[in-house]
Design an enzyme around this catalytic site. Structure first.
Site, PDB file in Angstrom:
ATOM      1  CD  GLU A  84     -42.611 -44.514 -41.860  1.00 23.86           C
ATOM      2  OE1 GLU A  84     -42.155 -43.032 -42.315  1.00 23.86           O
ATOM      3  OE2 GLU A  84     -42.374 -45.625 -42.736  1.00 23.86           O
ATOM      4  CE  LYS A 262     -40.388 -42.391 -46.090  1.00 22.14           C
ATOM      5  NZ  LYS A 262     -40.924 -43.212 -44.902  1.00 22.14           N
ATOM      6  CG  ASP A 278     -34.941 -25.696 -42.905  1.00 24.86           C
ATOM      7  OD1 ASP A 278     -35.582 -26.604 -43.606  1.00 24.86           O
ATOM      8  OD2 ASP A 278     -34.911 -24.388 -43.533  1.00 24.86           O
ATOM      9  CG  HIS A 376     -44.235 -50.643 -41.409  1.00 29.36           C
ATOM     10  ND1 HIS A 376     -43.213 -49.422 -41.193  1.00 29.36           N
ATOM     11  CD2 HIS A 376     -45.073 -49.974 -41.861  1.00 29.36           C
ATOM     12  CE1 HIS A 376     -43.816 -48.387 -41.539  1.00 29.36           C
ATOM     13  NE2 HIS A 376     -44.929 -48.670 -41.898  1.00 29.36           N
TER      14      HIS A 376
HETATM   15  P1  NAD Z   1     -30.037 -17.020 -37.221  1.00 29.70           P
HETATM   16  O1  NAD Z   1     -29.804 -15.706 -38.043  1.00 29.70           O
HETATM   17  O2  NAD Z   1     -31.119 -17.060 -36.452  1.00 29.70           O
HETATM   18  O3  NAD Z   1     -28.587 -17.190 -36.105  1.00 29.70           O
HETATM   19  C1  NAD Z   1     -27.471 -17.409 -36.675  1.00 29.70           C
HETATM   20  C2  NAD Z   1     -26.499 -16.075 -35.977  1.00 29.70           C
HETATM   21  O4  NAD Z   1     -26.355 -16.660 -34.531  1.00 29.70           O
HETATM   22  C3  NAD Z   1     -25.189 -16.203 -36.466  1.00 29.70           C
HETATM   23  O5  NAD Z   1     -25.425 -15.208 -37.776  1.00 29.70           O
HETATM   24  C4  NAD Z   1     -24.447 -15.383 -35.454  1.00 29.70           C
HETATM   25  O6  NAD Z   1     -24.625 -13.854 -35.489  1.00 29.70           O
HETATM   26  C5  NAD Z   1     -25.113 -16.050 -34.101  1.00 29.70           C
HETATM   27  N1  NAD Z   1     -24.534 -16.822 -33.396  1.00 29.70           N
HETATM   28  C6  NAD Z   1     -24.561 -16.897 -31.983  1.00 29.70           C
HETATM   29  N2  NAD Z   1     -23.625 -17.743 -31.467  1.00 29.70           N
HETATM   30  C7  NAD Z   1     -23.078 -18.367 -32.463  1.00 29.70           C
HETATM   31  C8  NAD Z   1     -22.273 -19.603 -32.845  1.00 29.70           C
HETATM   32  N3  NAD Z   1     -21.840 -20.268 -31.830  1.00 29.70           N
HETATM   33  N4  NAD Z   1     -22.283 -19.855 -34.038  1.00 29.70           N
HETATM   34  C9  NAD Z   1     -22.610 -19.264 -34.861  1.00 29.70           C
HETATM   35  N5  NAD Z   1     -23.540 -18.297 -34.979  1.00 29.70           N
HETATM   36  C10 NAD Z   1     -23.724 -17.854 -33.674  1.00 29.70           C
HETATM   37  O7  NAD Z   1     -30.052 -18.351 -38.072  1.00 29.70           O
HETATM   38  P2  NAD Z   1     -29.021 -18.991 -39.299  1.00 29.70           P
HETATM   39  O8  NAD Z   1     -28.342 -20.216 -38.670  1.00 29.70           O
HETATM   40  O9  NAD Z   1     -28.349 -17.984 -40.008  1.00 29.70           O
HETATM   41  O10 NAD Z   1     -30.625 -19.331 -40.139  1.00 29.70           O
HETATM   42  C11 NAD Z   1     -31.298 -20.483 -40.097  1.00 29.70           C
HETATM   43  C12 NAD Z   1     -32.563 -20.189 -40.407  1.00 29.70           C
HETATM   44  O11 NAD Z   1     -32.756 -19.703 -41.599  1.00 29.70           O
HETATM   45  C13 NAD Z   1     -33.629 -21.369 -40.116  1.00 29.70           C
HETATM   46  O12 NAD Z   1     -34.579 -21.122 -39.696  1.00 29.70           O
HETATM   47  C14 NAD Z   1     -33.628 -21.544 -41.689  1.00 29.70           C
HETATM   48  O13 NAD Z   1     -35.133 -22.458 -41.872  1.00 29.70           O
HETATM   49  C15 NAD Z   1     -33.888 -20.416 -42.056  1.00 29.70           C
HETATM   50  N6  NAD Z   1     -33.699 -20.313 -43.710  1.00 29.70           N
HETATM   51  C16 NAD Z   1     -33.275 -21.206 -44.660  1.00 29.70           C
HETATM   52  C17 NAD Z   1     -33.085 -21.205 -45.948  1.00 29.70           C
HETATM   53  C18 NAD Z   1     -32.994 -22.188 -46.882  1.00 29.70           C
HETATM   54  O14 NAD Z   1     -32.319 -23.164 -46.285  1.00 29.70           O
HETATM   55  N7  NAD Z   1     -32.836 -22.001 -48.197  1.00 29.70           N
HETATM   56  C19 NAD Z   1     -33.456 -19.884 -46.436  1.00 29.70           C
HETATM   57  C20 NAD Z   1     -33.848 -18.616 -45.406  1.00 29.70           C
HETATM   58  C21 NAD Z   1     -33.827 -18.933 -44.095  1.00 29.70           C
END
Ligand code: NAD
Length: 423
Positions: A84, A262, A278, A376
């Site tokens: 945008e 928005k 996300d 805009h």
């Molecule tokens: P992930 O599982 O890929 O990574 C997180 C992991 O990284 C942690 O569990 C930990 O083991 C590790 N890690 C390493 N260094 C870390 C640090 N400094 N701090 C914290 N953890 C560290 O990702 P996630 O963050 O658990 O999930 C994010 C993904 O899930 C996104 O892609 C999202 O789109 C997706 N998702 C979203 C939903 C929703 O929003 N409703 C539902 C399902 C999946």
């Protein structure tokens, strides 16, 4: 209805080239048009297939840099991905106007992520609640074992909360696992914990465990930003008053609040996308938070300081990560995090909230003065010129004509283009 079926057995397992071949057949053998998908840019080399299923190409979105930002005393260049026009220009302009007062100051409530476990079919929900709360230490041990990496870094389960939710079919026992997910957004981390602990909770209480997933209403992960814009930087006391009335409109009317928010999300989603986070999680959380008072309201608030300047604040849930999801694997996201100097999820959230506030200031000021269309449409004129068929140097020539006439429409652009081509 076409005579083609949407059943494409084997499509998911096919290579990207094969998928494009199938699609070309669909388009009547028009493989040329699909050459647009040849270039995957920074995510070539199989990454596109690892990120999503059924990949055919990429949809490039422009990435720009917002300048002039100062966040918590630090000068920032903020990468923003958006299609945008005027979004980035508005942030630059708004940030410039509050530099004399130090820019944006932020705070962060911590990185607590909530997972929900739904327990159904209990005739004694209060008894179940008391039972579960009495075994918090056991729940902590189970959850922390799920993600040893997170636990070793200092994260893990912090609290257990049990809510009784009245539903049509009866009282549901909803267990909240409140987990410190540190620098991760944490969805996968807490979903795994919820799945692991649900059968144990069911065993203790006799409940039927059903849904086990995080809540995107991340109200334990709030970020706030504030800034003061000197009245003389924004057009004087009259503009301050007009902007306050505009903000009041959003507080009183959900139709306006939706558009107000928005505009805020124009900035926030652009930073979220640029950093591989996300966007849907952030957007759903923000809008749910905006409705927490029972009526959908604005995410920002505006006041007049004792000295007559304009003070803005924003507060919203921002479940952002610098590890996990696409943030670590997408090279552009990695580069954007580097440009930002975002070495923690906390820092990223603080900058993102500041951008949301800057964006809202820009929109509110424009709306309360010249109207949004002036800025805009000036920027949008080139898009309209392209849509009307202008190419190369014609684009700016037609856009300039549109701006001069003050009528930025496709019909006007076609007329200008015709005139230009006739010489
Ligand atoms: P992930 O599982 O890929 O990574 C997180 C992991 O990284 C942690 O569990 C930990 O083991 C590790 N890690 C390493 N260094 C870390 C640090 N400094 N701090 C914290 N953890 C560290 O990702 P996630 O963050 O658990 O999930 C994010 C993904 O899930 C996104 O892609 C999202 O789109 C997706 N998702 C979203 C939903 C929703 O929003 N409703 C539902 C399902 C999946």
């Amino acid at each position: 209805m076409t005579d083609h079926t949407s059943r494409l057995p084997g499509f998911a397992q096919a290579s990207r080239e094969e998928r494009i071949g199938i699609l070309a057949e669909r388009l009547g053998g028009n493989a040329e048009a699909l050459q647009l998908f040849d270039n995957l840019g920074p995510i070539e080399g199989g990454l596109v297939d690892r990120l999503i299923e059924n990949a055919i190409g990429v949809m490039p979105v422009p990435l720009g840099l917002a300048t002039n930002m100062i966040v918590d005393g630090e000068e920032m260049l903020v990468p923003m991905a958006t299609e945008e026009s005027s979004v980035i220009a508005a942030v630059c302009n708004s940030a410039k106007r509050c530099r004399d007062t130090g820019g944006f100051f932020t705070s962060y409530s911590g990185s607590l992520t909530i997972a929900q476990v739904q327990l159904c079919g209990l005739s004694d929900p209060r008894n179940a609640r008391a039972q579960i709360l009495g075994r918090t230490d056991e729940i902590r041990a189970i959850c922390d074992e799920v993600d040893p990496q997170l636990t070793s870094l200092g994260g893990g389960l912090r609290e257990v909360d049990v809510r009784l939710v009245e539903a049509r079919s009866g009282t549901m026992v909803i267990v909240h696992l409140v987990v410190d997910t540190l620098d991760a957004m944490g969805a996968n981390a807490v979903n795994s914990m919820a799945e692991r602990v649900a059968p144990v909770l069911a065993g203790w209480t006799g409940a039927r465990p059903l849904l086990r997933i995080l809540s995107n209403l991340a109200d334990r992960r709030l970020t706030r930003a504030r800034a003061v814009w000197p009245a003389d930087q924004i057009g004087g006391p009259e503009v301050v008053e007009a902007m306050l009335l505009g903000a009041e409109f959003a507080e009183a009317d959900p139709y306006r609040a939706t558009t107000h928010n928005k505009g805020i999300m124009n900035g926030i989603s652009a930073v979220v996308l640029a950093t591989g986070n996300d966007t849907r999680a952030i957007e759903s959380g923000a809008h749910a938070y905006a409705a927490q008072g029972g009526q959908y309201g604005p995410l920002t608030h505006w006041e007049k300081t004792a000295g007559g300047d304009l003070a803005g604040t924003i507060e919203l849930p921002l479940s952002l990560g610098i590890v996990g999801g696409a943030t670590r694997v997408h090279p552009v996201a990695q580069l954007c995090l580097k440009i930002l100097g975002a070495d923690s999820a906390e820092k990223l959230a603080r900058i993102t909230a500041a951008v949301g506030l800057a964006q809202n200031f820009g929109a509110l000021r424009a709306l309360a003065t010249d109207g949004i269309q002036k800025g805009h449409m000036a920027l949008h004129a080139q898009n309209v010129a392209i849509a009307a068929g202008a190419e190369g140097d014609e684009i700016e020539a037609v856009a300039a004509g549109l701006r001069a006439h003050g009528r930025v429409t496709e019909a006007e652009a076609r007329k200008l283009l015709d005139d230009l081509r006739k010489g």
